[in-house]
Design an enzyme around this catalytic site. Sequence first.
Site, PDB file in Angstrom:
ATOM      1  N   HIS A 149       0.739  -1.314   0.120  1.00 32.46           N
ATOM      2  CA  HIS A 149       0.108   0.062   0.057  1.00 32.46           C
ATOM      3  C   HIS A 149       0.854   1.296   0.041  1.00 32.46           C
ATOM      4  O   HIS A 149       0.402   2.209  -0.466  1.00 32.46           O
ATOM      5  CB  HIS A 149      -0.996   0.017   1.333  1.00 32.46           C
ATOM      6  CG  HIS A 149      -0.123  -0.178   2.455  1.00 32.46           C
ATOM      7  ND1 HIS A 149       0.168  -1.466   2.793  1.00 32.46           N
ATOM      8  CD2 HIS A 149       0.105   0.585   3.489  1.00 32.46           C
ATOM      9  CE1 HIS A 149       0.953  -1.313   4.193  1.00 32.46           C
ATOM     10  NE2 HIS A 149       0.866   0.105   4.255  1.00 32.46           N
ATOM     11  N   CYS A 182       8.033  -0.620  -1.943  1.00 29.03           N
ATOM     12  CA  CYS A 182       7.184  -0.527  -0.513  1.00 29.03           C
ATOM     13  C   CYS A 182       7.470   1.130  -0.056  1.00 29.03           C
ATOM     14  O   CYS A 182       7.998   1.882  -0.819  1.00 29.03           O
ATOM     15  CB  CYS A 182       7.631  -1.612   0.477  1.00 29.03           C
ATOM     16  SG  CYS A 182       9.324  -1.684   0.993  1.00 29.03           S
ATOM     17  N   GLY A 183       7.343   1.183   1.023  1.00 25.91           N
ATOM     18  CA  GLY A 183       7.635   2.667   1.652  1.00 25.91           C
ATOM     19  C   GLY A 183       9.165   3.138   1.410  1.00 25.91           C
ATOM     20  O   GLY A 183       9.353   4.181   1.229  1.00 25.91           O
ATOM     21  N   MET A 192      10.639  -4.793   1.283  1.00 20.73           N
ATOM     22  CA  MET A 192      10.432  -5.688  -0.034  1.00 20.73           C
ATOM     23  C   MET A 192      11.649  -6.523  -0.030  1.00 20.73           C
ATOM     24  O   MET A 192      11.664  -7.632  -0.655  1.00 20.73           O
ATOM     25  CB  MET A 192      10.144  -4.981  -1.118  1.00 20.73           C
ATOM     26  CG  MET A 192       8.561  -4.417  -1.370  1.00 20.73           C
ATOM     27  SD  MET A 192       7.653  -5.812  -1.341  1.00 20.73           S
ATOM     28  CE  MET A 192       6.114  -5.061  -1.843  1.00 20.73           C
ATOM     29  N   HIS A 231      27.493  -5.970 -11.349  1.00 16.92           N
ATOM     30  CA  HIS A 231      28.340  -6.674 -10.587  1.00 16.92           C
ATOM     31  C   HIS A 231      27.671  -7.730  -9.846  1.00 16.92           C
ATOM     32  O   HIS A 231      28.271  -8.631  -9.236  1.00 16.92           O
ATOM     33  CB  HIS A 231      29.138  -5.720  -9.373  1.00 16.92           C
ATOM     34  CG  HIS A 231      29.883  -4.444 -10.170  1.00 16.92           C
ATOM     35  ND1 HIS A 231      30.941  -4.050  -9.211  1.00 16.92           N
ATOM     36  CD2 HIS A 231      30.251  -4.329 -11.120  1.00 16.92           C
ATOM     37  CE1 HIS A 231      31.629  -3.177  -9.896  1.00 16.92           C
ATOM     38  NE2 HIS A 231      31.073  -3.388 -11.022  1.00 16.92           N
ATOM     39  N   ARG A 269      35.234 -11.498 -13.465  1.00 10.40           N
ATOM     40  CA  ARG A 269      35.262 -11.660 -11.877  1.00 10.40           C
ATOM     41  C   ARG A 269      34.308 -11.753 -11.159  1.00 10.40           C
ATOM     42  O   ARG A 269      34.137 -12.480  -9.956  1.00 10.40           O
ATOM     43  CB  ARG A 269      36.450 -10.859 -11.397  1.00 10.40           C
ATOM     44  CG  ARG A 269      35.762  -9.288 -11.318  1.00 10.40           C
ATOM     45  CD  ARG A 269      36.990  -8.349 -10.868  1.00 10.40           C
ATOM     46  NE  ARG A 269      36.488  -7.016 -10.700  1.00 10.40           N
ATOM     47  CZ  ARG A 269      36.012  -6.212 -11.712  1.00 10.40           C
ATOM     48  NH1 ARG A 269      35.948  -6.467 -12.889  1.00 10.40           N
ATOM     49  NH2 ARG A 269      35.588  -4.969 -11.454  1.00 10.40           N
ATOM     50  N   HIS A 270      32.908 -10.871 -11.568  1.00 12.00           N
ATOM     51  CA  HIS A 270      31.602 -10.948 -10.852  1.00 12.00           C
ATOM     52  C   HIS A 270      31.051 -12.299 -10.838  1.00 12.00           C
ATOM     53  O   HIS A 270      30.399 -12.697  -9.985  1.00 12.00           O
ATOM     54  CB  HIS A 270      30.957  -9.800 -11.260  1.00 12.00           C
ATOM     55  CG  HIS A 270      31.418  -8.555 -11.195  1.00 12.00           C
ATOM     56  ND1 HIS A 270      31.951  -7.790 -10.098  1.00 12.00           N
ATOM     57  CD2 HIS A 270      32.089  -7.683 -12.216  1.00 12.00           C
ATOM     58  CE1 HIS A 270      32.661  -6.856 -10.507  1.00 12.00           C
ATOM     59  NE2 HIS A 270      32.652  -6.542 -11.557  1.00 12.00           N
TER      60      HIS A 270
HETATM   61  C1  RB5 Z   1       4.480   0.066   5.529  1.00 18.05           C
HETATM   62  O1  RB5 Z   1       4.053   0.942   6.444  1.00 18.05           O
HETATM   63  C2  RB5 Z   1       5.974   0.095   5.407  1.00 18.05           C
HETATM   64  O2  RB5 Z   1       6.490  -0.490   6.480  1.00 18.05           O
HETATM   65  C3  RB5 Z   1       6.302  -0.576   4.240  1.00 18.05           C
HETATM   66  O3  RB5 Z   1       5.744  -0.348   3.075  1.00 18.05           O
HETATM   67  C4  RB5 Z   1       7.894  -0.683   4.084  1.00 18.05           C
HETATM   68  O4  RB5 Z   1       8.318   0.471   3.934  1.00 18.05           O
HETATM   69  C5  RB5 Z   1       8.507  -1.675   4.951  1.00 18.05           C
HETATM   70  O5  RB5 Z   1       9.871  -1.764   4.772  1.00 18.05           O
END
Ligand code: RB5
Length: 154
Positions: free
Chosen positions: A16, A72-73, A78, A105, A139-140
């Site tokens: 979200h 994500c935020g 993620m 790399h 090398r990578h």
């Molecule tokens: C959501 O509030 C937030 O925690 C999420 O999007 C993210 O940033 C987590 O790492």
Amino acid sequence: MRYNAPVSALAIAADHAGVALKAELVTELKKLGHEVVDLGPSSTDSVDYPDFATKLTALVTAGTPPLGILVCGTGIGMSIAANKVPGIRAAVCRTEFEARATRQHNDANVLCLGQRVTGAGVALEIAKVFLSTGFEGGRHQARVDKLKALEAGR
Ligand code: RB5
């Protein structure tokens, strides 16, 4: 410099806190000719980022498509989730330099972006660099092979 899109297909997902940036990236990357598999969400209702990281990494580990973007935020949740999945090398990038380096790399296959950190214009440029840069090998390759050995418990 003309932008070329050697990797034409990608998957994208968010939580979200990343849904607005995801929508902008989907629109702009499609305009640039990419085939974009949008795994959602499509609203700002609260969801859990590991669930969407799981959906995206299932496709990327199968190679269809080979690269993905998670928003994500911060990009951090993620990346933590995605990097639990064998075969995934996810990188949080704030700059084009990082996006280029992690493809060259680390052979990173998932770009993680933070909607609360990186503006849409900068994020698009980062994504374009990530999608148009290849792994250098050499090398990578040995180092990436050691990452693979680590995740295999060797
Ligand atoms: C959501 O509030 C937030 O925690 C999420 O999007 C993210 O940033 C987590 O790492």
